[in-house]
Design a protein around this motif. Structure first.
Motif: not given
Length: 468
Positions: A382-386
């Motif tokens: 799970r990766i945060g685009a920000g």
């Protein structure tokens, strides 16, 4: 009382305020504001619902204030809204007439003009705090815009909590050049000023030059505005005499945060909220300000993080969860949409913001982004685009960037960066891999001339995802 600064006693006590509102070349004293808005209230009193073409003019200010005095719910309509969307807003809201500026295509509704020089001193009873102040329509990124029912109670609670967090008082001069049909410019900027009693200056187009010339103590801006300010060192230096710079409506890039602090001497305050919840989280005037972090819940606001399985996400500053809030500033539902209203809440009454976030050990929040477009599930991670965007903005060859997850047969989603700049794509992929975990690197970088943005300067990632 929502408009605490607009009662006769308050006007008499601050009768020296001859420039309570400056907008579009017009200057309204506190007395002008009350008298003219009360005249408007007498013309619309008893109406069911009124549409206001929310141009940044004195006419709009008086139309909004008149509706609030009369207790008539109003619908702020963007001036540049498309014909189909405008027709939907008018039909869905049940607006009976246009008040203030007359649109080129009124859609069959009668028009009630605002008379700038008319005055009335009739005393209107204060409407119930539970009554609807306005119906604000969402951007409609997932279908037709939904009408958000916002009460007088919610607005008053939000402004009072922000005033405490930002040490915002009647002695301030608040400056912004934002649209008057969103929470940021309308609720915080205009209605906040009406309730707190400070001077309000609308700059029109929010340029570095107009901000520098405004002489404010409190400035509101979206990241696009602050990017313009830091690009003009002289204009930025003129803001050094301000008390507080506030950024919101979209994440403020770390390089802009740092440059703003360097040029003005003020680390900006960042905050978080939505049309449905108003502002719920903010850094404080007397608190720590970290780039990329939006601070602590405001007074009366509770937050929680949930994992995909519904369990509690730890407050470790790393684990991403779904952000939910419980707050007195919440909306009263979507107009004519009971099913959508029910879907927005958990069974125990917590509002699902639709945003992904992390919370550190001290309770400070960082917003990862919208779960629908900013939370990327790639190769089991799970990766945060920000997080990826922040790193890319640190590269000298990147002016703007937006990161999304596009469908991938192998990974589920692959990380794709849309970049405005002149850096080589392979160089940018390696740049991210050197600073973050390898699985967070973009699998693809696309150079583009511009990113699609809405009226508040937010990148429209739903549109980017159709470029795949």
């Amino acid at each position: 009382m929502l408009l605490a600064s607009l009662n006769p006693a308050a006007v008499a006590a601050r009768a020296d305020i001859v420039d309570a509102v400056r907008i579009d070349g017009a200057v309204l004293s506190r007395s002008d504001l009350v008298g003219a808005a009360t005249s408007v209230a007498e013309r619309v009193g008893g109406a069911y619902r009124i549409a206001i073409l929310a141009t940044p003019t004195a006419t709009t200010v008086l139309a909004v204030t008149g509706c609030l005095i009369a207790g008539v719910p109003f619908v702020p309509v963007p001036a540049d809204v498309g014909a189909a969307e405008r027709a939907h807003i008018l039909t869905d809201s049940g607006a009976q007439a246009w008040l203030g500026e007359k649109p080129a295509e009124p859609g069959g509704l009668p028009h009630v003009p605002v008379r700038l020089h008319a005055r009335s001193w009739h005393r209107h009873p204060e409407p119930s705090p539970q009554s609807t102040a306005m119906v604000m329509y969402t951007s409609g990124t997932t279908g037709l815009p939904k009408g958000v029912l916002i009460s007088r109670r919610a607005i008053a609670a939000d402004i009072d909590a922000l005033a405490a967090a930002w040490q915002w008082t009647a002695e301030d001069t608040l400056v912004h050049g934002l649209p008057l049909f969103h929470v940021h410019g309308l609720v915080l900027g205009l209605l906040g000023s009406l309730r707190v009693g400070n001077r309000f200056v609308h700059t029109g187009k929010p340029t570095a030059e107009t901000y520098a010339a405004a002489g404010g103590t409190l400035y509101f801006g979206v990241p696009t505005v602050w990017s313009r300010v830091v690009a003009d060192a002289d204009a930025a230096a003129a803001l050094s005499s301000a008390r507080l710079l506030v950024s919101g409506s979209a994440p403020l890039p770390v390089p802009v945060f740092d440059r703003l602090a360097e040029l003005t001497g003020h680390a900006p305050v960042e905050r978080y909220g939505s049309t449905e919840s108003l502002i719920t989280i903010s850094t404080r005037a007397d608190g720590d300000r970290r780039p990329g972090w939006v601070g602590l819940p405001l007074a009366g606001v509770q937050t929680r993080l949930r994992r995909e399985d519904g369990s509690v996400a730890p407050h470790d500053g790393e684990t991403i969860g779904s952000l939910q809030v419980r707050t007195p500033t919440l909306f009263d539902g979507y107009l004519n949409r009971p099913e959508a209203t029910a879907e927005a809440f958990e069974a125990d009454g917590w509002y699902r913001t639709g945003d992904a976030a992390v919370i550190d050990e001290g309770g400070t929040h960082r917003i990862v982004g919208r779960e629908s477009v900013d939370l990327i599930k790639s190769g089991g991670y799970r990766i945060g685009a920000g997080e990826v965007e922040t790193v890319l903005l640190g590269h000298p060859g990147v002016a703007e960037v937006a990161v999304v997850g596009l469908p991938d047969e192998d990974l589920g989603q692959r990380i794709v960066a849309f970049v405005v700049g002149d850096a080589a794509p392979d160089e940018l992929i390696s740049f991210v891999a050197e600073q973050l975990s390898v699985h967070k690197r973009p699998r693809e970088v696309r150079l583009v001339d511009a990113l699609p943005r809405n009226a508040m300067g937010k990148v429209v990632k739903k549109e980017l995802m159709t470029w795949g």
